[in-house]
Design a protein around this motif. Sequence first.
Motif, PDB file in Angstrom:
ATOM      1  N   TYR A 264     -14.635  -2.617   9.347  1.00  0.00           N
ATOM      2  CA  TYR A 264     -13.262  -2.147   9.107  1.00  0.00           C
ATOM      3  C   TYR A 264     -12.384  -2.365  10.337  1.00  0.00           C
ATOM      4  CZ  TYR A 264      -9.448   1.265   9.164  1.00  0.00           C
ATOM      5  OH  TYR A 264      -8.218   1.867   9.312  1.00  0.00           O
TER       6      TYR A 264
ATOM      7  N   GLY B 263      -0.297   4.851  -1.416  1.00  0.00           N
ATOM      8  CA  GLY B 263      -1.405   5.597  -0.793  1.00  0.00           C
ATOM      9  C   GLY B 263      -0.893   6.839  -0.070  1.00  0.00           C
TER      10      GLY B 263
ATOM     11  N   GLY C  49       0.816  -1.220   0.000  1.00  0.00           N
ATOM     12  CA  GLY C  49       0.000   0.000   0.000  1.00  0.00           C
ATOM     13  C   GLY C  49       0.844   1.262   0.000  1.00  0.00           C
TER      14      GLY C  49
ATOM     15  N   ASN D 288      -1.719  -7.109  -6.368  1.00  0.00           N
ATOM     16  CA  ASN D 288      -2.393  -7.394  -5.109  1.00  0.00           C
ATOM     17  C   ASN D 288      -1.394  -7.959  -4.096  1.00  0.00           C
ATOM     18  OD1 ASN D 288      -3.987  -8.440  -3.058  1.00  0.00           O
ATOM     19  ND2 ASN D 288      -5.529  -9.264  -4.463  1.00  0.00           N
TER      20      ASN D 288
ATOM     21  N   ILE E  19      -0.404   7.580   3.216  1.00  0.00           N
ATOM     22  CA  ILE E  19       0.648   7.415   4.224  1.00  0.00           C
ATOM     23  C   ILE E  19       1.884   6.768   3.602  1.00  0.00           C
ATOM     24  CG2 ILE E  19       1.214   6.245   6.405  1.00  0.00           C
ATOM     25  CD1 ILE E  19      -1.861   6.608   7.092  1.00  0.00           C
TER      26      ILE E  19
ATOM     27  N   LYS F 185      -9.099  -4.903  11.280  1.00  0.00           N
ATOM     28  CA  LYS F 185      -7.789  -4.429  11.746  1.00  0.00           C
ATOM     29  C   LYS F 185      -7.387  -5.161  13.039  1.00  0.00           C
ATOM     30  CE  LYS F 185      -6.007  -1.328   9.639  1.00  0.00           C
ATOM     31  NZ  LYS F 185      -5.204  -1.451   8.395  1.00  0.00           N
TER      32      LYS F 185
ATOM     33  N   VAL G 140      -5.034  10.736  11.108  1.00  0.00           N
ATOM     34  CA  VAL G 140      -3.859  11.170  10.353  1.00  0.00           C
ATOM     35  C   VAL G 140      -4.285  12.298   9.415  1.00  0.00           C
ATOM     36  CG1 VAL G 140      -1.933  10.419   8.939  1.00  0.00           C
ATOM     37  CG2 VAL G 140      -3.140   8.753  10.394  1.00  0.00           C
TER      38      VAL G 140
ATOM     39  N   GLY H 251      -4.473   4.458  -4.853  1.00  0.00           N
ATOM     40  CA  GLY H 251      -3.198   5.162  -4.776  1.00  0.00           C
ATOM     41  C   GLY H 251      -2.740   5.580  -6.158  1.00  0.00           C
TER      42      GLY H 251
ATOM     43  N   ILE I 108       4.516  -2.774  -3.002  1.00  0.00           N
ATOM     44  CA  ILE I 108       3.457  -3.501  -3.714  1.00  0.00           C
ATOM     45  C   ILE I 108       2.169  -2.704  -3.511  1.00  0.00           C
ATOM     46  CG2 ILE I 108       2.086  -5.609  -3.885  1.00  0.00           C
ATOM     47  CD1 ILE I 108       4.411  -7.128  -2.630  1.00  0.00           C
ATOM     48  N   ASP I 109       1.553  -2.294  -4.611  1.00  0.00           N
ATOM     49  CA  ASP I 109       0.290  -1.548  -4.517  1.00  0.00           C
ATOM     50  C   ASP I 109      -0.519  -1.837  -5.776  1.00  0.00           C
ATOM     51  OD1 ASP I 109      -1.709   0.664  -4.531  1.00  0.00           O
ATOM     52  OD2 ASP I 109      -0.539   1.393  -2.832  1.00  0.00           O
ATOM     53  N   ASP I 110      -1.805  -2.105  -5.606  1.00  0.00           N
ATOM     54  CA  ASP I 110      -2.633  -2.393  -6.796  1.00  0.00           C
ATOM     55  C   ASP I 110      -3.229  -1.117  -7.397  1.00  0.00           C
ATOM     56  OD1 ASP I 110      -4.623  -1.708  -5.030  1.00  0.00           O
ATOM     57  OD2 ASP I 110      -5.702  -3.620  -5.160  1.00  0.00           O
ATOM     58  N   LEU I 111      -2.907   0.021  -6.804  1.00  0.00           N
ATOM     59  CA  LEU I 111      -3.366   1.348  -7.257  1.00  0.00           C
ATOM     60  C   LEU I 111      -4.890   1.484  -7.202  1.00  0.00           C
ATOM     61  CD1 LEU I 111      -0.867   2.079 -10.201  1.00  0.00           C
ATOM     62  CD2 LEU I 111      -0.700   2.719  -7.789  1.00  0.00           C
ATOM     63  N   SER I 112      -5.548   0.649  -6.389  1.00  0.00           N
ATOM     64  CA  SER I 112      -7.003   0.785  -6.247  1.00  0.00           C
ATOM     65  C   SER I 112      -7.362   2.104  -5.573  1.00  0.00           C
ATOM     66  CB  SER I 112      -7.585  -0.394  -5.457  1.00  0.00           C
ATOM     67  OG  SER I 112      -6.937  -0.501  -4.206  1.00  0.00           O
TER      68      SER I 112
ATOM     69  N   LEU J 123       0.681  -1.451   4.984  1.00  0.00           N
ATOM     70  CA  LEU J 123      -0.279  -0.331   4.964  1.00  0.00           C
ATOM     71  C   LEU J 123      -1.490  -0.604   4.084  1.00  0.00           C
ATOM     72  CD1 LEU J 123       2.584   2.157   4.179  1.00  0.00           C
ATOM     73  CD2 LEU J 123       1.254   2.369   6.262  1.00  0.00           C
TER      74      LEU J 123
ATOM     75  N   HIS K 171     -12.201  12.431   5.993  1.00  0.00           N
ATOM     76  CA  HIS K 171     -11.432  13.091   7.045  1.00  0.00           C
ATOM     77  C   HIS K 171     -11.800  14.570   7.116  1.00  0.00           C
ATOM     78  CE1 HIS K 171      -9.187   9.481   6.207  1.00  0.00           C
ATOM     79  NE2 HIS K 171      -8.471   9.650   7.295  1.00  0.00           N
TER      80      HIS K 171
HETATM   81  N1  LIG Z   1      -5.520   7.689   7.120  1.00  0.00           N
HETATM   82  C1  LIG Z   1      -5.875   7.493   8.388  1.00  0.00           C
HETATM   83  O1  LIG Z   1      -6.321   8.417   9.090  1.00  0.00           O
HETATM   84  C2  LIG Z   1      -5.702   6.123   9.004  1.00  0.00           C
HETATM   85  C3  LIG Z   1      -6.099   5.952  10.342  1.00  0.00           C
HETATM   86  C4  LIG Z   1      -5.928   4.704  10.925  1.00  0.00           C
HETATM   87  C5  LIG Z   1      -5.364   3.673  10.198  1.00  0.00           C
HETATM   88  N2  LIG Z   1      -5.006   3.864   8.895  1.00  0.00           N
HETATM   89  C6  LIG Z   1      -4.431   2.724   8.157  1.00  0.00           C
HETATM   90  O2  LIG Z   1      -3.293   3.156   7.439  1.00  0.00           O
HETATM   91  C7  LIG Z   1      -3.150   2.403   6.241  1.00  0.00           C
HETATM   92  C8  LIG Z   1      -2.893   3.335   5.081  1.00  0.00           C
HETATM   93  O3  LIG Z   1      -3.926   4.288   5.028  1.00  0.00           O
HETATM   94  P1  LIG Z   1      -3.943   5.477   3.970  1.00  0.00           P
HETATM   95  O4  LIG Z   1      -4.664   6.602   4.614  1.00  0.00           O
HETATM   96  O5  LIG Z   1      -2.597   5.691   3.404  1.00  0.00           O
HETATM   97  O6  LIG Z   1      -4.917   4.853   2.875  1.00  0.00           O
HETATM   98  P2  LIG Z   1      -4.811   4.846   1.280  1.00  0.00           P
HETATM   99  O7  LIG Z   1      -6.091   4.298   0.767  1.00  0.00           O
HETATM  100  O8  LIG Z   1      -4.372   6.169   0.795  1.00  0.00           O
HETATM  101  O9  LIG Z   1      -3.639   3.792   1.028  1.00  0.00           O
HETATM  102  C9  LIG Z   1      -3.860   2.399   0.971  1.00  0.00           C
HETATM  103  C10 LIG Z   1      -3.127   1.873  -0.247  1.00  0.00           C
HETATM  104  O10 LIG Z   1      -3.329   0.455  -0.308  1.00  0.00           O
HETATM  105  C11 LIG Z   1      -3.529   0.097  -1.677  1.00  0.00           C
HETATM  106  N3  LIG Z   1      -4.237  -1.174  -1.689  1.00  0.00           N
HETATM  107  C12 LIG Z   1      -5.500  -1.433  -1.265  1.00  0.00           C
HETATM  108  N4  LIG Z   1      -5.783  -2.740  -1.437  1.00  0.00           N
HETATM  109  C13 LIG Z   1      -4.674  -3.317  -1.977  1.00  0.00           C
HETATM  110  C14 LIG Z   1      -4.343  -4.641  -2.379  1.00  0.00           C
HETATM  111  N5  LIG Z   1      -5.203  -5.662  -2.279  1.00  0.00           N
HETATM  112  N6  LIG Z   1      -3.099  -4.872  -2.880  1.00  0.00           N
HETATM  113  C15 LIG Z   1      -2.195  -3.862  -3.009  1.00  0.00           C
HETATM  114  N7  LIG Z   1      -2.463  -2.582  -2.658  1.00  0.00           N
HETATM  115  C16 LIG Z   1      -3.687  -2.322  -2.128  1.00  0.00           C
HETATM  116  C17 LIG Z   1      -4.311   1.264  -2.281  1.00  0.00           C
HETATM  117  O11 LIG Z   1      -4.176   1.336  -3.684  1.00  0.00           O
HETATM  118  C18 LIG Z   1      -3.659   2.453  -1.568  1.00  0.00           C
HETATM  119  O12 LIG Z   1      -2.577   2.970  -2.329  1.00  0.00           O
HETATM  120  C19 LIG Z   1      -4.411   1.557   6.114  1.00  0.00           C
HETATM  121  O13 LIG Z   1      -4.097   0.234   6.525  1.00  0.00           O
HETATM  122  C20 LIG Z   1      -5.377   2.187   7.098  1.00  0.00           C
HETATM  123  O14 LIG Z   1      -6.261   1.244   7.647  1.00  0.00           O
HETATM  124  C21 LIG Z   1      -5.163   5.069   8.276  1.00  0.00           C
END
Ligand SMILES: NC(=O)c1ccc[n+]([C@@H]2O[C@H](COP(=O)([O-])OP(=O)(O)OC[C@H]3O[C@@H](n4cnc5c(N)ncnc54)[C@H](O)[C@@H]3O)[C@@H](O)[C@H]2O)c1
Length: 335
Positions: free
Chosen positions: A146, A15, A12, A56, A17, A150, A176, A41, A35-39, A78, A194
């Motif tokens: 969700y 994305g 991930g 994936n 973070i 986790k 965040v 990101g 590794i990111d599937d860009l779903s 992530l 958010h």
């Molecule tokens: N943003 C927040 O406030 C927050 C708070 C608590 C926890 N988190 C956790 O932090 C992590 C990252 O959050 P974020 O805000 O960067 O989210 P985000 O959606 O921006 O990033 C997640 C990334 O994972 C990728 N992804 C999803 N499914 C995938 C798969 N099957 N294979 C490969 N890539 C995949 C998406 O393309 C994306 O780039 C998550 O696990 C989330 O639960 C975030």
Amino acid sequence: MINKKIKFLLTGGAGYIGTQMSHLLIDLGHQVSIIDDLSNGTQKYLPKNIKFYKGNYGNKNLVKKVINENKPDLVIHLAGNIIQYESYEKPLLYYENNLINAFNFFRTCIECKIKNFVISSTAAIYGNTKNKTIREIDPNNPYSPYSRTKLSIEWLLEDLSNSEKINYIFLRYFNVAGADMQTRCGQLGKKSTHIVKIIVEYIQKKRTEISIFGNNFQTYDGTCIRDFIHVHDLVDAHLKASIYLLKNKKNEVFNLGSGRGYSVIEVIKKAEAIFNKKIKIKFTNRRNGDNARLVANISKAKKQLIWYPKYSDIANILKTACLWEEKIKNSRDKK
Ligand SMILES: NC(=O)c1ccc[n+]([C@@H]2O[C@H](COP(=O)([O-])OP(=O)(O)OC[C@H]3O[C@@H](n4cnc5c(N)ncnc54)[C@H](O)[C@@H]3O)[C@@H](O)[C@H]2O)c1
């Protein structure tokens, strides 16, 4: 180990973070594969010197290839679906992506002898507490699908740690927010829930009013109280946790927040003062899964990781988020 360059594998990593994490690691000379599937990101804002694999993270062949090619010292996990209210509508998606894929991913990592895992977790796994701030030892009572996925990931790794001799650190994030201090990256995504992102979209004239979900919580002004951590402080804590894990090989859980709570109304009032603009609000019904108050006790992370949230002042969070929102205002990447 502290001075050594570390080889990181990020799931991930494209994305919000993960991109910020990649910039920090590359800035400091570490090695990053993603590794990111860009779903949800994009590669567009990632630093140049990373190795990117589209796919994936639950795909065994892909994960094996990435590990063989990059020999990571440590995984920062992530990837996943992250929208609490959406998980009520699509629990199958959330369990599949967050838990089944994680199960397959960890199994492959173990087969490939990866021993160290830093895991994104969430404050949403805590139940309501009478304490002003939440400690890591406080009871878990996740409501949403969700947050249950986790917590399930945490349980899975606890069990795997006993049998497979792997090490983990769970990082339970509060809210965040904010963007890169050099405006290289920040939050994208039209589905963002958010409050900071929504406020800066309003400031950048992408919204005409802001909905506040519930004004009858048991808080001083009836709106939810949240703890905002700047994304830069968050990724800094990941790096410190990674170094700690490689050095101590000890399982740990840390809360990551600023340690200070703001109600939704307070954040809006701050934004009005900073941007010198009146914000139009509308109260609507509560959303599923929202706790009244989520504020972190961050003493443990401060003490053990020698970490302090330097950038998490709410004004800095709002200003950096707004600069980023301005940068992407007319970008076609804005989803
Ligand atoms: N943003 C927040 O406030 C927050 C708070 C608590 C926890 N988190 C956790 O932090 C992590 C990252 O959050 P974020 O805000 O960067 O989210 P985000 O959606 O921006 O990033 C997640 C990334 O994972 C990728 N992804 C999803 N499914 C995938 C798969 N099957 N294979 C490969 N890539 C995949 C998406 O393309 C994306 O780039 C998550 O696990 C989330 O639960 C975030």
